[in-house]
Design an enzyme around this catalytic site. Structure first.
Site, short mmCIF file in Angstrom:
data_model
loop_
_atom_site.label_atom_id
_atom_site.label_comp_id
_atom_site.label_asym_id
_atom_site.label_seq_id
_atom_site.Cartn_x
_atom_site.Cartn_y
_atom_site.Cartn_z
N ASN A 1 0.87 -1.18 0.00
CA ASN A 1 0.00 0.00 0.00
C ASN A 1 0.90 1.23 0.00
O ASN A 1 1.49 1.57 1.03
CB ASN A 1 -0.88 -0.05 1.26
CG ASN A 1 -1.74 1.19 1.42
OD1 ASN A 1 -1.81 2.04 0.53
ND2 ASN A 1 -2.38 1.31 2.57
N LYS B 1 0.11 4.24 -0.27
CA LYS B 1 -0.56 5.41 0.33
C LYS B 1 -0.33 6.64 -0.57
O LYS B 1 -0.27 6.50 -1.78
CB LYS B 1 -0.09 5.62 1.78
CG LYS B 1 -0.28 4.34 2.61
CD LYS B 1 -0.10 4.55 4.08
CE LYS B 1 -0.29 3.23 4.82
NZ LYS B 1 -0.15 3.36 6.28
N HIS C 1 -9.57 0.88 5.17
CA HIS C 1 -8.28 1.07 5.85
C HIS C 1 -8.49 2.01 7.04
O HIS C 1 -9.31 2.94 6.97
CB HIS C 1 -7.26 1.66 4.87
CG HIS C 1 -5.88 1.67 5.43
ND1 HIS C 1 -5.45 2.65 6.30
CD2 HIS C 1 -4.84 0.81 5.27
CE1 HIS C 1 -4.19 2.40 6.64
NE2 HIS C 1 -3.80 1.28 6.02
N GLU D 1 -5.42 -5.45 10.68
CA GLU D 1 -4.44 -4.37 10.88
C GLU D 1 -4.71 -3.67 12.20
O GLU D 1 -5.51 -2.72 12.25
CB GLU D 1 -4.56 -3.35 9.74
CG GLU D 1 -4.14 -3.88 8.40
CD GLU D 1 -3.46 -2.79 7.58
OE1 GLU D 1 -2.35 -3.03 7.11
OE2 GLU D 1 -4.03 -1.70 7.43
N SER E 1 3.37 -2.29 10.48
CA SER E 1 4.84 -2.27 10.65
C SER E 1 5.52 -3.55 10.16
O SER E 1 6.50 -3.99 10.75
CB SER E 1 5.21 -2.01 12.12
OG SER E 1 4.77 -0.72 12.52
P1 PGA Z 1 2.82 0.12 7.75
O1 PGA Z 1 1.37 0.41 7.11
O2 PGA Z 1 3.31 -1.17 7.13
O3 PGA Z 1 3.64 1.30 7.35
O4 PGA Z 1 2.60 0.00 9.22
C1 PGA Z 1 0.44 -0.63 6.97
C2 PGA Z 1 -0.87 -0.07 6.52
O5 PGA Z 1 -1.24 1.03 6.95
O6 PGA Z 1 -1.57 -0.71 5.71
#
Ligand code: PGA
Length: 249
Positions: free
Chosen positions: A11, A13, A99, A170, A211
């Protein structure tokens, strides 16, 4: 037990430029050419879906797919700035829905999330539905609110459509961009995924996200109840994303 193919979702973002997105997608494609046994899904921002799809279309890899990060909960109309599920036809195979950033920053409701899931399925997109608790539960027990949340979504879908879901667990406290975030431990994530799976058709993949890194991916991907990972920060470089993919082999 149904054998579920591992799924590694990146993702991106609201990060990267157009040029950076194409370079990243091409580097990932190059690195994936010799790997198999899992599917990788890249989720660039909307305006880069077309260019990234185009870049990947030369000598396409069957196991490298594209996803969108969101859709709107209506099919068409006067909704300035929104993107509807049918607009993604030919551009994406997957879409992330619900999300935690959408829920918290954009105040998405359960009803909107359900409407989005239905529209995704109607238009041939595989919904990756995110669920996760805000705070870490004491005593390592999975929060019952999570199971209820999933039950509400499932109750709104016919059985055939339930099987088309992908669920991403998540925990919000584990998402890297939140202050003090730390990945869940593999065992805890496995227990929660086990509880979620009890509600789902056997073929539905259950992913962990929060993470995930090159270092901890093997811990998550070796858990029996976890079928893959949803990766944010570590999906922004080919090096770390490919290392995570290698952990799925
Ligand atoms: P991250 O994000 O791996 O940076 O924690 C995961 C997500 O928000 O889908």
């Amino acid at each position: 037990m149904t054998q579920i193919r591992p799924l590694i979702v990146g993702n991106w973002k609201m990060n990267l430029s157009l040029g950076e997105s194409i370079v990243l997608a091409e580097s990932i494609k190059e690195g994936l050419a010799d790997l198999s046994g899992f599917d990788a899904v890249l989720c660039p921002p909307f305006p880069f879906l077309g260019p990234v799809a185009e870049a990947l279309s030369r000598h396409r890899l069957q196991h490298l797919l594209l996803g969108a990060q969101n859709i709107f909960w209506k099919e068409e109309g006067a909704y300035t700035g929104e993107v509807a599920a049918p607009m993604l036809r030919g551009l994406a195979d997957f879409v992330i829905i619900g999300h935690s950033e959408r829920r918290r920053v954009f105040h998405e409701s359960e009803a909107e999330i359900i409407a989005k899931v239905k529209l995704a399925i109607k238009h041939g997109l595989r919904p990756i539905v995110c669920v996760g608790e805000l705070k870490k539960a004491a005593g390592g027990q999975p929060p019952s609110q999570l199971v209820k949340e999933l039950e509400t979504i499932l109750a709104a879908l016919p059985t055939d459509d339930q099987a088309k879901l992908i669920i991403a667990y998540e925990p919000v406290w584990a998402i890297s961009t939140n202050p003090g975030a730390k990945a869940a431990d593999g065992h805890y994530a496995n227990v929660v995924c086990f509880h979620l799976r009890q509600e789902l058709p056997a073929e539905v993949p259950v992913l962990y996200g929060g993470s995930v890194s090159a270092e901890n991916a093997p811990e998550f991907l070796s858990q029996p109840e976890i079928n893959g990972v949803l990766v944010g920060g570590a999906s922004l470089t080919a090096r770390s994303f490919l290392a995570i993919c290698r952990a799925a082999v």
